[in-house]
Design a protein around this motif. Structure first.
Motif, PDB file in Angstrom:
ATOM      1  N   ASN A 267      39.868 -24.526  33.628  1.00  0.00           N
ATOM      2  CA  ASN A 267      38.970 -23.188  33.844  1.00  0.00           C
ATOM      3  C   ASN A 267      39.734 -22.385  34.705  1.00  0.00           C
ATOM      4  O   ASN A 267      40.130 -22.867  35.852  1.00  0.00           O
ATOM      5  CB  ASN A 267      37.671 -23.730  34.265  1.00  0.00           C
ATOM      6  CG  ASN A 267      36.777 -22.561  34.550  1.00  0.00           C
ATOM      7  OD1 ASN A 267      36.442 -22.281  35.428  1.00  0.00           O
ATOM      8  ND2 ASN A 267      36.048 -22.048  33.530  1.00  0.00           N
ATOM      9  N   SER A 288      38.634 -30.433  34.251  1.00  0.00           N
ATOM     10  CA  SER A 288      37.588 -31.367  34.006  1.00  0.00           C
ATOM     11  C   SER A 288      37.916 -32.653  34.886  1.00  0.00           C
ATOM     12  O   SER A 288      39.294 -32.947  35.233  1.00  0.00           O
ATOM     13  CB  SER A 288      37.103 -31.471  32.807  1.00  0.00           C
ATOM     14  OG  SER A 288      38.348 -31.862  31.940  1.00  0.00           O
ATOM     15  N   ASN A 340      39.881 -25.461  26.032  1.00  0.00           N
ATOM     16  CA  ASN A 340      40.190 -26.926  25.637  1.00  0.00           C
ATOM     17  C   ASN A 340      41.809 -27.126  25.399  1.00  0.00           C
ATOM     18  O   ASN A 340      42.378 -26.264  24.789  1.00  0.00           O
ATOM     19  CB  ASN A 340      39.663 -27.275  24.357  1.00  0.00           C
ATOM     20  CG  ASN A 340      38.208 -27.893  24.551  1.00  0.00           C
ATOM     21  OD1 ASN A 340      37.155 -26.879  24.183  1.00  0.00           O
ATOM     22  ND2 ASN A 340      38.154 -28.709  25.348  1.00  0.00           N
ATOM     23  N   PRO A 392      30.927 -22.196  27.472  1.00  0.00           N
ATOM     24  CA  PRO A 392      30.259 -23.347  28.414  1.00  0.00           C
ATOM     25  C   PRO A 392      29.282 -24.304  27.752  1.00  0.00           C
ATOM     26  O   PRO A 392      28.686 -23.779  26.716  1.00  0.00           O
ATOM     27  CB  PRO A 392      29.499 -22.574  29.422  1.00  0.00           C
ATOM     28  CG  PRO A 392      29.296 -21.209  28.667  1.00  0.00           C
ATOM     29  CD  PRO A 392      30.283 -21.071  27.549  1.00  0.00           C
ATOM     30  N   CYS A 393      29.576 -25.468  28.377  1.00  0.00           N
ATOM     31  CA  CYS A 393      28.383 -26.502  27.845  1.00  0.00           C
ATOM     32  C   CYS A 393      27.086 -26.303  28.323  1.00  0.00           C
ATOM     33  O   CYS A 393      26.941 -25.484  29.522  1.00  0.00           O
ATOM     34  CB  CYS A 393      29.001 -27.932  28.020  1.00  0.00           C
ATOM     35  SG  CYS A 393      28.783 -28.296  29.780  1.00  0.00           S
ATOM     36  N   CYS A 396      26.797 -26.524  32.434  1.00  0.00           N
ATOM     37  CA  CYS A 396      27.123 -25.262  33.022  1.00  0.00           C
ATOM     38  C   CYS A 396      25.993 -24.479  32.959  1.00  0.00           C
ATOM     39  O   CYS A 396      25.754 -23.792  34.138  1.00  0.00           O
ATOM     40  CB  CYS A 396      28.554 -24.820  32.384  1.00  0.00           C
ATOM     41  SG  CYS A 396      29.799 -25.854  32.868  1.00  0.00           S
ATOM     42  N   CYS A 422      32.408 -31.015  34.507  1.00  0.00           N
ATOM     43  CA  CYS A 422      33.132 -29.809  33.882  1.00  0.00           C
ATOM     44  C   CYS A 422      34.297 -28.976  34.911  1.00  0.00           C
ATOM     45  O   CYS A 422      33.943 -29.368  36.079  1.00  0.00           O
ATOM     46  CB  CYS A 422      32.144 -28.822  33.640  1.00  0.00           C
ATOM     47  SG  CYS A 422      30.993 -29.293  32.169  1.00  0.00           S
ATOM     48  N   GLU A 424      34.360 -26.156  35.322  1.00  0.00           N
ATOM     49  CA  GLU A 424      33.887 -25.028  36.188  1.00  0.00           C
ATOM     50  C   GLU A 424      33.542 -25.145  37.703  1.00  0.00           C
ATOM     51  O   GLU A 424      33.554 -24.441  38.410  1.00  0.00           O
ATOM     52  CB  GLU A 424      32.562 -24.454  35.384  1.00  0.00           C
ATOM     53  CG  GLU A 424      32.834 -23.567  34.057  1.00  0.00           C
ATOM     54  CD  GLU A 424      33.101 -24.457  33.124  1.00  0.00           C
ATOM     55  OE1 GLU A 424      33.303 -24.051  31.847  1.00  0.00           O
ATOM     56  OE2 GLU A 424      33.497 -25.742  33.126  1.00  0.00           O
TER      57      GLU A 424
END
Length: 504
Positions: A267, A288, A340, A392-393, A396, A422, A424
């Motif tokens: 990220n 991550s 990813n 974003p998951c 996040c 994550c 982020e």
């Protein structure tokens, strides 16, 4: 509390004095009354099916949440001599003197498995871990040394970066289950060379904690060499290095890339200051958390929260993890792009052949967000790595709901990892460290029910960080790590020359 079922928690009052509650929701077990240790199955998996278990289903976190004396919680002192609840502080009485705090069950001293070396190496997960660590170091070391040789890194920085990576890799081995010693992970010649050149690393890998995962350190090296605002060069270089670390899968439970030290998400973020300076900040990168195992990953996330990340990011992670509640709001125009790392047997598709259901990399230039371009490291058959932009998951969006994510969060799956895993978190932390005025503009929205509830009172941020520290200590103890006063490894310490052979 998250993960704990009340009917599988021992009643503190019953275990240590008596329970006067008519219909107590906690379990009353006579079999563990004499024990001062925590049941490892309950501690690790939040449950134990053995009704005659001889160890307690209690720990410090549970006792604080459910059994802490209300007077101690609200008035900071309990004046009731015969109070049945848990007391974390000593109580002073004129007639009876000082009553010490209640004891807390401890994780038993874990006896590590004594396995014959050849048998140990035949276990697929252990074999994969050993190959991963060995291969990761073999790829990283010449890359750093070459950068020093070409004067892209100073010699001191190159040594410090490699020592930090080496220490963290060996630390991961020490908290693995079963534990893996340095001489098991490294080939004999490499072990002799590195242990003689870096004695402090081999003395402190099982006494001092790292401050970040090894892949995050490698990302920092690449960013320093390529430059923060050369995002395409950074990502291409990192992708090339990552591809060299790919290992064949040894079992179905191994990482998708076969190397447990490699992150799967990258990220970077930046802030467009349209109000004051009307200019864009540098890009700040993160990866991550690359760590194998549930407890091991918790250890690394807790270290990052307590020691490494900006305090506002740590607070957001803690609140998200404990309460799944939005906590931190950034000013407008903070942008975040995540990718990813995808590995295929074939080369990545050409830009014109990008499938409709896949996003492509959005390149950010000096004028803001430009047209999308695809990013590949090669189109030859032997190259198998590519970057796919990632929405974003849910984690996040819990922690940082108002950031400008690219791509937009039109959809996301429910993640199985916890808050803080994550990429982020790392990149936003670096953004805040580098831009203190931006950090001062953050706003906090915390529900009042979190700050003061009928069962507990939370003091932010120290109360939540304290919980992280306690979980960190519990996890380290359960894995047999030598826990004393928390010490963190400093790679800039003792002089060493292990990189010299690559510099001539």
């Amino acid at each position: 509390m998250q993960g704990y079922k009340l009917e599988n928690i021992d009643c503190f009052c019953f275990q240590y004095t008596r329970c006067d509650t008519g219909q107590c929701k906690f379990q009353h077990r006579q079999s563990c009354k004499e024990s001062s240790e925590i049941c490892l199955d309950w501690f690790r998996h939040r449950r134990c099916r053995n009704q005659m278990c001889s160890r307690k289903h209690l720990n410090h976190e549970v006792m604080l949440a459910y059994f802490l004396c209300r007077a101690e919680k609200t008035e900071n002192h309990c004046k009731q001599l015969n109070c049945l609840m848990y007391h974390e502080k000593a109580r002073q009485f004129i007639e009876y003197g000082t009553i010490p705090p209640n004891s807390v069950p401890m994780v038993p001293a874990v006896r590590r498995r004594k396995m014959v070396d050849c048998v140990k190496r035949e276990v697929p997960q252990v074999q994969n871990f050993i190959k991963s660590g060995n291969h990761f170091l073999k790829m990283v070391r010449p890359f750093i040394a070459k950068s020093v040789r070409e004067r892209k890194l100073s010699q001191d920085k190159g040594k410090a970066y490699f020592k930090e990576i080496l220490h963290t890799v060996l630390f991961y081995g020490s908290i693995n289950w079963p534990s893996i010693e340095p001489e098991e992970m490294l080939e004999q010649r490499e072990f002799q060379l590195l242990s003689s050149k870096y004695p402090d690393v081999f003395q402190q890998y099982n006494t001092h904690l790292p401050t970040r995962p090894p892949y995050t350190v490698l990302l920092d090296v690449v960013v320093e060499i390529m430059g923060r605002n050369e995002e395409e060069k950074v990502l291409k270089c990192l992708l090339s290095l990552t591809e060299q670390m790919v290992l064949p899968l040894t079992d179905d439970k191994s990482s998708k890339v076969g190397n447990v030290f490699v992150s799967t998400v990258i990220n970077y973020c930046y802030f467009w200051d349209s109000d004051i300076k009307n200019e864009k900040t540098d890009n700040y990168f993160g990866a991550s958390v690359s760590c194998k195992g549930r407890q091991q990953r918790q250890i690394m996330i807790d270290i990052l929260c307590c020691q490494t990340w900006h305090k506002h990011i740590s607070l957001a992670v803690c609140i998200g993890n404990m309460y799944k509640n939005q906590a931190v709001w950034f000013p407008p125009e903070v942008h975040s792009l995540a990718f990813n790392i995808i590995f295929n047997e074939e080369s990545p598709p050409a830009p014109s052949a990008t499938p409709d259901n896949q996003h492509v990399l959005t390149v950010v230039g000096s004028a803001g967000v430009q047209e999308p371009n695809s990013l590949e490291i090669s189109r030859t058959p032997r190259q198998r790595a590519s970057l796919i932009p990632r929405v974003p998951c849910e984690r996040c969006l819990d922690m940082f709901p108002n950031i400008n994510y690219h791509p937009n969060p039109e959809y996301h799956g429910h993640p199985y990892w916890e808050h803080g895993n994550c990429a982020e978190c790392e990149s936003l932390s670096q953004l805040l460290y580098a831009n203190q005025l931006l950090a001062m503009r953050l706003q906090f929205y915390v529900q009042r029910t979190i700050l003061s509830s009928p069962t507990e009172q939370i003091h932010l941020p120290h109360g939540l960080i304290g919980r992280k520290l306690r979980r960190l200590e519990d996890n380290l103890r359960s894995l047999g790590f030598n826990v004393g006063l928390f010490s963190f490894y400093d790679p800039s310490g003792i002089e060493s020359t292990a990189l010299e052979r690559f510099q001539h």
